[in-house]
Design a protein around this motif. Sequence first.
Motif, PDB file in Angstrom:
ATOM      1  N   TRP A  35       0.814  -1.208   0.000  1.00  0.00           N
ATOM      2  CA  TRP A  35       0.000   0.000   0.000  1.00  0.00           C
ATOM      3  C   TRP A  35       0.854   1.268   0.000  1.00  0.00           C
ATOM      4  O   TRP A  35       1.922   1.332   0.610  1.00  0.00           O
ATOM      5  CB  TRP A  35      -0.919   0.012   1.228  1.00  0.00           C
ATOM      6  N   ARG A  36       0.342   2.266  -0.696  1.00  0.00           N
ATOM      7  CA  ARG A  36       0.917   3.596  -0.689  1.00  0.00           C
ATOM      8  C   ARG A  36      -0.145   4.591  -0.240  1.00  0.00           C
ATOM      9  O   ARG A  36      -1.345   4.283  -0.268  1.00  0.00           O
ATOM     10  CB  ARG A  36       1.434   3.977  -2.079  1.00  0.00           C
ATOM     11  N   LYS A  37       0.284   5.758   0.160  1.00  0.00           N
ATOM     12  CA  LYS A  37      -0.664   6.767   0.643  1.00  0.00           C
ATOM     13  C   LYS A  37      -0.451   8.081  -0.086  1.00  0.00           C
ATOM     14  O   LYS A  37       0.682   8.536  -0.259  1.00  0.00           O
ATOM     15  CB  LYS A  37      -0.516   6.973   2.153  1.00  0.00           C
ATOM     16  N   MET A  38      -1.549   8.704  -0.492  1.00  0.00           N
ATOM     17  CA  MET A  38      -1.540  10.022  -1.115  1.00  0.00           C
ATOM     18  C   MET A  38      -2.382  10.948  -0.239  1.00  0.00           C
ATOM     19  O   MET A  38      -3.533  10.615   0.080  1.00  0.00           O
ATOM     20  CB  MET A  38      -2.136   9.927  -2.529  1.00  0.00           C
ATOM     21  N   ASP A  44      -6.841  10.916   3.171  1.00  0.00           N
ATOM     22  CA  ASP A  44      -5.684  10.043   3.035  1.00  0.00           C
ATOM     23  C   ASP A  44      -6.102   8.935   2.083  1.00  0.00           C
ATOM     24  O   ASP A  44      -6.928   8.077   2.435  1.00  0.00           O
ATOM     25  CB  ASP A  44      -5.274   9.449   4.392  1.00  0.00           C
ATOM     26  N   VAL A  45      -5.574   8.963   0.864  1.00  0.00           N
ATOM     27  CA  VAL A  45      -5.965   8.004  -0.168  1.00  0.00           C
ATOM     28  C   VAL A  45      -4.973   6.851  -0.186  1.00  0.00           C
ATOM     29  O   VAL A  45      -3.768   7.064  -0.378  1.00  0.00           O
ATOM     30  CB  VAL A  45      -6.020   8.675  -1.554  1.00  0.00           C
ATOM     31  N   TYR A  46      -5.461   5.638   0.013  1.00  0.00           N
ATOM     32  CA  TYR A  46      -4.617   4.450   0.051  1.00  0.00           C
ATOM     33  C   TYR A  46      -4.809   3.660  -1.245  1.00  0.00           C
ATOM     34  O   TYR A  46      -5.945   3.444  -1.708  1.00  0.00           O
ATOM     35  CB  TYR A  46      -4.976   3.586   1.258  1.00  0.00           C
ATOM     36  N   PHE A  47      -3.707   3.204  -1.819  1.00  0.00           N
ATOM     37  CA  PHE A  47      -3.733   2.498  -3.086  1.00  0.00           C
ATOM     38  C   PHE A  47      -2.453   1.678  -3.206  1.00  0.00           C
ATOM     39  O   PHE A  47      -1.530   1.823  -2.392  1.00  0.00           O
ATOM     40  CB  PHE A  47      -3.825   3.492  -4.245  1.00  0.00           C
ATOM     41  N   PHE A  48      -2.371   0.797  -4.202  1.00  0.00           N
ATOM     42  CA  PHE A  48      -1.102   0.144  -4.469  1.00  0.00           C
ATOM     43  C   PHE A  48      -0.547   0.649  -5.794  1.00  0.00           C
ATOM     44  O   PHE A  48      -1.270   1.253  -6.587  1.00  0.00           O
ATOM     45  CB  PHE A  48      -1.174  -1.382  -4.409  1.00  0.00           C
ATOM     46  N   ALA A  49       0.738   0.416  -6.024  1.00  0.00           N
ATOM     47  CA  ALA A  49       1.501   1.140  -7.040  1.00  0.00           C
ATOM     48  C   ALA A  49       0.814   1.210  -8.393  1.00  0.00           C
ATOM     49  O   ALA A  49       0.776   2.263  -9.037  1.00  0.00           O
ATOM     50  CB  ALA A  49       2.887   0.502  -7.184  1.00  0.00           C
ATOM     51  N   GLU A  50       0.242   0.097  -8.840  1.00  0.00           N
ATOM     52  CA  GLU A  50      -0.377   0.065 -10.160  1.00  0.00           C
ATOM     53  C   GLU A  50      -1.604   0.960 -10.258  1.00  0.00           C
ATOM     54  O   GLU A  50      -2.096   1.220 -11.359  1.00  0.00           O
ATOM     55  CB  GLU A  50      -0.765  -1.375 -10.524  1.00  0.00           C
ATOM     56  N   GLU A  51      -2.109   1.433  -9.130  1.00  0.00           N
ATOM     57  CA  GLU A  51      -3.354   2.207  -9.108  1.00  0.00           C
ATOM     58  C   GLU A  51      -3.124   3.699  -8.921  1.00  0.00           C
ATOM     59  O   GLU A  51      -4.046   4.445  -8.605  1.00  0.00           O
ATOM     60  CB  GLU A  51      -4.253   1.707  -7.971  1.00  0.00           C
ATOM     61  N   GLU A  52      -1.906   4.174  -9.096  1.00  0.00           N
ATOM     62  CA  GLU A  52      -1.604   5.567  -8.782  1.00  0.00           C
ATOM     63  C   GLU A  52      -2.455   6.538  -9.607  1.00  0.00           C
ATOM     64  O   GLU A  52      -2.927   7.555  -9.089  1.00  0.00           O
ATOM     65  CB  GLU A  52      -0.120   5.851  -9.017  1.00  0.00           C
ATOM     66  N   GLU A  53      -2.674   6.224 -10.879  1.00  0.00           N
ATOM     67  CA  GLU A  53      -3.493   7.102 -11.716  1.00  0.00           C
ATOM     68  C   GLU A  53      -4.933   7.140 -11.214  1.00  0.00           C
ATOM     69  O   GLU A  53      -5.560   8.200 -11.149  1.00  0.00           O
ATOM     70  CB  GLU A  53      -3.448   6.622 -13.166  1.00  0.00           C
ATOM     71  N   ALA A  55      -5.884   6.516  -8.129  1.00  0.00           N
ATOM     72  CA  ALA A  55      -5.863   7.193  -6.838  1.00  0.00           C
ATOM     73  C   ALA A  55      -5.863   8.715  -7.013  1.00  0.00           C
ATOM     74  O   ALA A  55      -6.550   9.433  -6.278  1.00  0.00           O
ATOM     75  CB  ALA A  55      -4.643   6.754  -6.036  1.00  0.00           C
ATOM     76  N   ALA A  56      -5.096   9.210  -7.981  1.00  0.00           N
ATOM     77  CA  ALA A  56      -5.054  10.647  -8.228  1.00  0.00           C
ATOM     78  C   ALA A  56      -6.417  11.157  -8.692  1.00  0.00           C
ATOM     79  O   ALA A  56      -6.874  12.229  -8.284  1.00  0.00           O
ATOM     80  CB  ALA A  56      -3.983  10.965  -9.269  1.00  0.00           C
ATOM     81  N   TYR A  57      -7.067  10.372  -9.552  1.00  0.00           N
ATOM     82  CA  TYR A  57      -8.410  10.735 -10.011  1.00  0.00           C
ATOM     83  C   TYR A  57      -9.393  10.730  -8.847  1.00  0.00           C
ATOM     84  O   TYR A  57     -10.202  11.662  -8.686  1.00  0.00           O
ATOM     85  CB  TYR A  57      -8.854   9.749 -11.091  1.00  0.00           C
ATOM     86  N   ALA A  58      -9.335   9.687  -8.003  1.00  0.00           N
ATOM     87  CA  ALA A  58     -10.235   9.596  -6.857  1.00  0.00           C
ATOM     88  C   ALA A  58     -10.010  10.755  -5.892  1.00  0.00           C
ATOM     89  O   ALA A  58     -10.969  11.315  -5.335  1.00  0.00           O
ATOM     90  CB  ALA A  58     -10.030   8.262  -6.137  1.00  0.00           C
ATOM     91  N   ALA A  59      -8.755  11.128  -5.672  1.00  0.00           N
ATOM     92  CA  ALA A  59      -8.446  12.237  -4.769  1.00  0.00           C
ATOM     93  C   ALA A  59      -9.045  13.544  -5.275  1.00  0.00           C
ATOM     94  O   ALA A  59      -9.617  14.324  -4.504  1.00  0.00           O
ATOM     95  CB  ALA A  59      -6.936  12.369  -4.612  1.00  0.00           C
ATOM     96  N   GLN A  60      -8.925  13.778  -6.571  1.00  0.00           N
ATOM     97  CA  GLN A  60      -9.476  14.988  -7.162  1.00  0.00           C
ATOM     98  C   GLN A  60     -11.001  15.021  -7.039  1.00  0.00           C
ATOM     99  O   GLN A  60     -11.588  16.042  -6.661  1.00  0.00           O
ATOM    100  CB  GLN A  60      -9.067  15.082  -8.632  1.00  0.00           C
ATOM    101  N   MET A  61     -11.649  13.892  -7.361  1.00  0.00           N
ATOM    102  CA  MET A  61     -13.098  13.827  -7.269  1.00  0.00           C
ATOM    103  C   MET A  61     -13.571  13.971  -5.819  1.00  0.00           C
ATOM    104  O   MET A  61     -14.569  14.637  -5.540  1.00  0.00           O
ATOM    105  CB  MET A  61     -13.590  12.490  -7.837  1.00  0.00           C
TER     106      MET A  61
END
Length: 373
Positions: A35-38, A44-53, A55-61
């Motif tokens: 897991w990574r955190k943004m 605090d958005v949690y995702f794994f490496a392949e999902e970074e794009e 996660a960024a979209y989810a954070a913005q929304m």
Amino acid sequence: MRCLAWVALGWLLMASAADGQGFGRNKVQYAEFAWRKMETEHFDVYFFAEEEELAAYAAQMAERQFADLEKKFAHTVQRRVPLVVYSSHIYFQQTNIIPNLLPEGVAGFTEYLKGRVALPLSGSLPEFERVLHHELIHVFTFDRIARVLAQHGVLDFRPAPLWFSEGLAEYWSSEPNSLGDMIVRDALFARRLVSIAEMYRIYGTFQMYKEGESICHFMAARHGADVFEQLFANWWRGETFGEIFAIATGESLDKFDQAWQYHLHKRHLPAIADRDPPSELATARTQRGFNIKPEIVPGDSSAFYHFRNDQGYTQIVRTRRDGSEPEVVVEGERLPVFESLHPLSTRLAASPDGKWLAFAAKSRGRDHLYIWD
């Protein structure tokens, strides 16, 4: 409900047909997620490496929707909100945030012990955004109620009834659509519409979500768009939703219930006055279980294929039109080779000569396409 660890599950389309906690079933975790955190202003958005794009979209929304909900609730959530995103429903079903097995009809959930929101990408970004909005409404609802109770020294938590919390989440997360109208109209026509007083009869079902949404639409039309703000502001003054509603609106919940049903009759009955139910026009070809998505083989008038959920397990069956016992073609959800047949998100396909049947199934944590002879 006094426990704060209850979960708001989204879109339980097959809750009664396939109990997620069925006997002999275990939650299998196939992958170890790194897991990574943004961090954003509120999440605090949690995702794994392949999902970074993603996660960024989810954070913005999420930030955009957070600002919208601050206005609608006249309230802000002061704590940081953990948001966990998954790139597929298969990964989502492996979550250890909650112990429950997650049926395919669950599009996301909010758990209130640690205030976490979790949801997968279903393949549609607009739907992902809608479900995220729906779940954040739960976060705000819970926080708004808890805050107003604490401000007035009320120690016991008084949660909103599920039909209201889910109805409000549906109402504020999407525009009115034909699906919701269809569900309510069908319930009305089939005499299955449930009053507010008896909403426990359809507790947790898709019909409850859509009836709750319809009630919230009517509530705003009858008492003004700020009626929900008034309800939350007066939450501390009553022990039941009926008491709170009467204080906030000056109308009893029973009277409002009758007015809502009268409104639905006036709106929908004229549209179906000259129409007949299917039972008057055709003969039912299936008798057992929950049956969906028929696939008719071209040139074969004797039988058809479809999904059937019987006793909590999904099967692919071939049903003959002469009324004889259906033939089970594929047994799903009993062996690792067919963990799930995805009856809600996929459909069957038969070759023109009827010799081949194509379907998708989950096997050992991955989706596969099968050609059945």
